[in-house]
Design a protein around this motif. Structure first.
Motif, mmCIF file in Angstrom:
data_model
loop_
_atom_site.group_PDB
_atom_site.id
_atom_site.type_symbol
_atom_site.label_atom_id
_atom_site.label_comp_id
_atom_site.label_asym_id
_atom_site.label_seq_id
_atom_site.Cartn_x
_atom_site.Cartn_y
_atom_site.Cartn_z
ATOM 1 N N TRP A 241 0.737 -1.202 0.032
ATOM 2 C CA TRP A 241 0.068 -0.035 -0.245
ATOM 3 C C TRP A 241 0.899 1.110 0.003
ATOM 4 N N THR A 242 0.340 2.187 -0.407
ATOM 5 C CA THR A 242 0.632 3.768 -0.468
ATOM 6 C C THR A 242 -0.526 4.833 -0.068
ATOM 7 N N VAL A 243 -0.112 5.345 0.860
ATOM 8 C CA VAL A 243 -1.111 6.429 1.374
ATOM 9 C C VAL A 243 -0.629 7.910 0.821
ATOM 10 N N MET A 244 -1.586 8.544 -0.007
ATOM 11 C CA MET A 244 -0.871 9.880 -0.431
ATOM 12 C C MET A 244 -1.827 10.761 0.519
ATOM 13 N N ARG A 245 -1.112 11.888 1.104
ATOM 14 C CA ARG A 245 -1.637 12.680 2.180
ATOM 15 C C ARG A 245 -1.500 14.067 1.434
ATOM 16 N N PRO A 246 -2.620 14.603 0.616
ATOM 17 C CA PRO A 246 -2.404 16.090 0.237
ATOM 18 C C PRO A 246 -2.849 17.055 1.103
ATOM 19 N N PRO A 247 -2.653 18.300 1.265
ATOM 20 C CA PRO A 247 -3.412 19.283 2.027
ATOM 21 C C PRO A 247 -4.625 19.814 1.402
ATOM 22 N N ARG A 248 -5.046 21.025 1.546
ATOM 23 C CA ARG A 248 -6.289 21.572 1.107
ATOM 24 C C ARG A 248 -6.375 21.362 -0.610
ATOM 25 N N LEU A 249 -7.354 20.871 -1.050
ATOM 26 C CA LEU A 249 -7.446 20.286 -2.460
ATOM 27 C C LEU A 249 -8.205 21.734 -3.322
ATOM 28 N N THR A 250 -7.558 21.896 -4.447
ATOM 29 C CA THR A 250 -8.138 22.951 -5.356
ATOM 30 C C THR A 250 -8.183 22.206 -6.684
ATOM 31 N N ASN A 251 -9.002 22.853 -7.500
ATOM 32 C CA ASN A 251 -9.335 22.675 -8.893
ATOM 33 C C ASN A 251 -8.743 23.161 -9.812
ATOM 34 N N GLY A 252 -7.363 23.264 -9.509
ATOM 35 C CA GLY A 252 -6.250 23.890 -10.425
ATOM 36 C C GLY A 252 -5.736 22.899 -11.397
ATOM 37 N N PRO A 253 -4.961 23.495 -12.441
ATOM 38 C CA PRO A 253 -4.796 22.461 -13.384
ATOM 39 C C PRO A 253 -3.570 21.478 -12.954
ATOM 40 N N LEU A 254 -3.279 20.481 -14.065
ATOM 41 C CA LEU A 254 -2.233 19.637 -13.710
ATOM 42 C C LEU A 254 -0.932 20.385 -14.310
ATOM 43 N N THR A 255 0.150 20.499 -12.911
ATOM 44 C CA THR A 255 1.324 20.985 -13.493
ATOM 45 C C THR A 255 2.349 19.852 -13.412
ATOM 46 N N GLY A 256 2.366 18.610 -12.721
ATOM 47 C CA GLY A 256 3.349 17.808 -12.603
ATOM 48 C C GLY A 256 4.537 18.259 -11.544
ATOM 49 N N THR A 257 4.226 19.733 -11.038
ATOM 50 C CA THR A 257 5.106 20.015 -10.321
ATOM 51 C C THR A 257 4.799 20.347 -8.860
ATOM 52 N N TYR A 258 5.290 19.253 -7.902
ATOM 53 C CA TYR A 258 5.098 19.460 -6.543
ATOM 54 C C TYR A 258 5.991 18.814 -5.934
#
Length: 210
Positions: free
Chosen positions: A152-169
């Motif tokens: 398993w892997t758990v992804m833990r993002p912060p507050r979500l937005t509807n912004g575009p895909l950037t691939g940079t994070y």
């Protein structure tokens, strides 16, 4: 790869389906209401299923290389959904011998990193006070994964937005990126698909943010 996506009609789930198809993967989207899935593609199979019935999910995961899940409560009234439905998914995966699974959780599940700004510590405390039911549900979901035999892997993002895909994070295995306060749903999906083939994320929580 052959992928199964649960929560495929949600904001993150639809992005996972869209990006996976664009990358050439074959995708099975498991939904309760097919009309809510707006993504289409030649490599897409849509399966309508009762997510509370593990046996009914077996055919949707059989022979797949990985399972990705955006399941979770959309409000405090739905608290308990993430752990309950993830438990059913894990049962189906175990019955079919499918091991790889990547799911969405939330950044407040991680303890603040050393050096985290006071503002972020205070925000986490407030969020836990207001949304405790939802976070306890996610904690139980993470516990179900940790007790399972899956990779398993758990992804833990912060507050979500509807912004575009950037691939940079930024990603941090076992923690959260410092001052990482937002992330677009499209980039959450990108991070999930990337983690699917990354052995460094197996049996780990991964913080992800801009």
């Amino acid at each position: 790869m052959r992928l199964t996506v649960f929560g495929a009609t949600g904001g993150v789930g639809q992005e996972v389906v869209r990006q996976a198809l664009a990358a050439g993967h074959r995708v099975t989207a498991v939904v309760r209401d097919p009309a809510r899935l707006t993504v289409t593609g030649s490599g897409l199979e849509v399966v309508r299923a009762d997510l509370t019935a593990p046996e009914a999910l077996r055919s949707a995961v059989a022979g797949r290389d990985a399972v990705l899940s955006g399941l979770g409560a959309r409000s405090r009234k739905e608290a308990g959904v993430a752990s309950r439905l993830t438990r059913a998914v894990l049962h189906a995966m175990g019955a079919e011998g499918v091991r790889r699974v990547v799911v969405v959780s939330a950044s407040p599940l991680a303890e603040p990193a050393p050096g985290a700004p006071l503002l972020d510590r205070a925000a986490r405390s407030v969020l836990w006070t207001v949304l405790r039911d939802i976070y306890e549900d996610l904690r139980e979901m993470e516990g179900e994964l940790a007790r399972s035999a899956t990779d398993w892997t758990v992804m833990r993002p912060p507050r979500l937005t509807n912004g575009p895909l950037t691939g940079t994070y930024r990603t941090v295995v076992g923690g959260n990126p410092l001052r990482g306060r937002t992330l677009a749903r499209a980039d959450v999906a990108h991070a999930m698909l990337t983690a699917t083939a990354d052995p460094a994320t197996v049996k780990q929580p991964v913080g992800v943010a801009y």
